[in-house]
Design a protein around this motif. Structure first.
Motif, PDB file in Angstrom:
ATOM      1  N   HIS A 100     -23.612  36.395  14.984  1.00 41.89           N
ATOM      2  CA  HIS A 100     -24.795  37.284  14.982  1.00 41.89           C
ATOM      3  C   HIS A 100     -24.602  38.409  16.004  1.00 41.89           C
ATOM      4  O   HIS A 100     -24.918  39.568  15.738  1.00 41.89           O
ATOM      5  N   HIS A 217     -32.776  35.248  16.157  1.00 43.05           N
ATOM      6  CA  HIS A 217     -31.946  34.149  15.665  1.00 43.05           C
ATOM      7  C   HIS A 217     -32.748  32.864  15.850  1.00 43.05           C
ATOM      8  O   HIS A 217     -33.068  32.491  16.968  1.00 43.05           O
ATOM      9  N   CYS A 261     -31.149  35.712  11.438  1.00 44.20           N
ATOM     10  CA  CYS A 261     -30.227  34.606  11.175  1.00 44.20           C
ATOM     11  C   CYS A 261     -30.955  33.294  11.424  1.00 44.20           C
ATOM     12  O   CYS A 261     -31.640  33.146  12.435  1.00 44.20           O
TER      13      CYS A 261
END
Ligand SMILES: N[C@](CCCC[B-](O)(O)O)(CCN1CCCCC1)C(=O)O
Ligand SMILES: [Mn+2]
Ligand SMILES: [Mn+2]
Ligand SMILES: [Mn+2]
Length: 298
Positions: A100, A217, A261
């Protein structure tokens, strides 16, 4: 929204190999169809290549694993899709968070878990990597840890202030020390009880990203949920998040529009009977749909 699905049948981070069946169990239960049915543009990127431990010396293996995962996550994100990583044990987050960072430099991390997963190889009492992933990634920790052979390709890429925990209820002494020393923000299960999940999520997002512009994330360990909801996981801890609390967290993160993500980890379909597997997979599927815009209003 556009989603890229990546299977990551990782099991080397702990001692119960069944986590390698996690991606298949979620796909076989109709995950992709469910996501398409809620109007998403879904592309399946297949499974990350996780070489099996027996043939490959650990040093090569660990270099390959996080690298493969990081490379594949980077590819999904660079294709303009949000990335959904299906685990596999939580050591995969070393690769997914690093990957990421290759696509987005200023990610913030919401770590939903019964555990802190921030032991260093020196503080871990189990030696299981799934209890250590964050220690490989946090800049401030590097002077206090050691580089494991083969992890050279993984660079620390997040700061302690870019992490928030939700759901903690089993933290080791070394982890407690690290959390206090670096002031890592955490909302344990007792804070969830005290504040309520609405305030916990509000505080978590405002703490991480007050200007509302950084990619998020979400590393969601299914053992954050109460074991009654997830009987098939390797390290269950009583008194977890309710099904509604788990769904609420993901709905609110999705509502930011910046959920970039998502790791869904520690589903181990081999632990428990057929009914247990069904309960576990269904709960995980519901959580996943909330991450991508499906809310419970029906
Ligand atoms: N902290 C533990 C558990 C890690 C769980 C990983 B996760 O969150 O991805 O599922 C457990 C340490 N253990 C706790 C009980 C007493 C012995 C040590 C460890 O092995 O480091
Ligand atoms: Mn790129
Ligand atoms: Mn856990
Ligand atoms: Mn975990």
């Amino acid at each position: 929204g556009k989603v890229g699905v990546l299977g990551c049948p990782m099991y080397h981070g702990q001692t119960k190999p069944g986590t390698k069946e996690g991606p298949a169990a979620l796909r076989d239960a109709g995950l992709l169809e469910m996501l398409k049915d809620q109007g998403l543009d879904v592309k399946d990127f297949g499974d990350v290549n996780i070489p099996c431990l027996e043939e490959v010396p650990l040093s090569d293996l660990s270099v390959k694993n996080p690298k493969n995962i990081a490379t594949d996550v980077h590819k999904v994100l660079d294709s303009g899709r949000a990335c959904l990583v299906l685990g596999g044990d939580h050591s995969l987050a070393i690769g997914s968070i690093y990957g990421h960072s290759l696509a987005e430099l200023d990610q913030v991390v919401v770590w939903v878990d019964a555990h802190a997963d921030i032991n260093t190889p020196l503080t871990s009492t189990s030696g299981n990597i799934h209890g250590m992933p964050l220690s490989f990634l946090v800049h401030e920790l590097q002077p206090y840890t050691c580089k494991l052979p083969g992890f050279e390709s993984i660079k620390p890429c997040i700061s302690a202030k870019d992490i928030v925990y939700i759901g903690l209820r089993s933290v080791d002494p070394g982890e407690r020390y690290i959390i206090e020393k670096f002031g890592i923000q955490s909302f344990s299960i007792s804070e969830v009880d005290k504040l309520g999940i609405k305030e916990v999520v509000e505080k978590a997002i405002n703490y991480l990203d007050p200007e509302g512009k950084r990619p998020i994330h979400l590393s969601f360990d299914v053992d954050a949920l109460d074991p009654s909801l997830i009987p098939c996981t390797g390290t269950p801890v009583l008194g977890g998040l309710s099904f509604r609390e788990g769904n609420y967290i993901c709905e609110e993160l999705a509502a930011t529009g910046r959920l970039s993500c998502v790791d869904i980890v520690e589903v181990n379909p081999t632990l428990g009977n057929e009914r247990d597997k069904e309960i576990t997979v269904n709960a995980a599927l519901q959580i996943i749909t909330r991450c991508f815009g499906n809310r419970r209003q029906g």
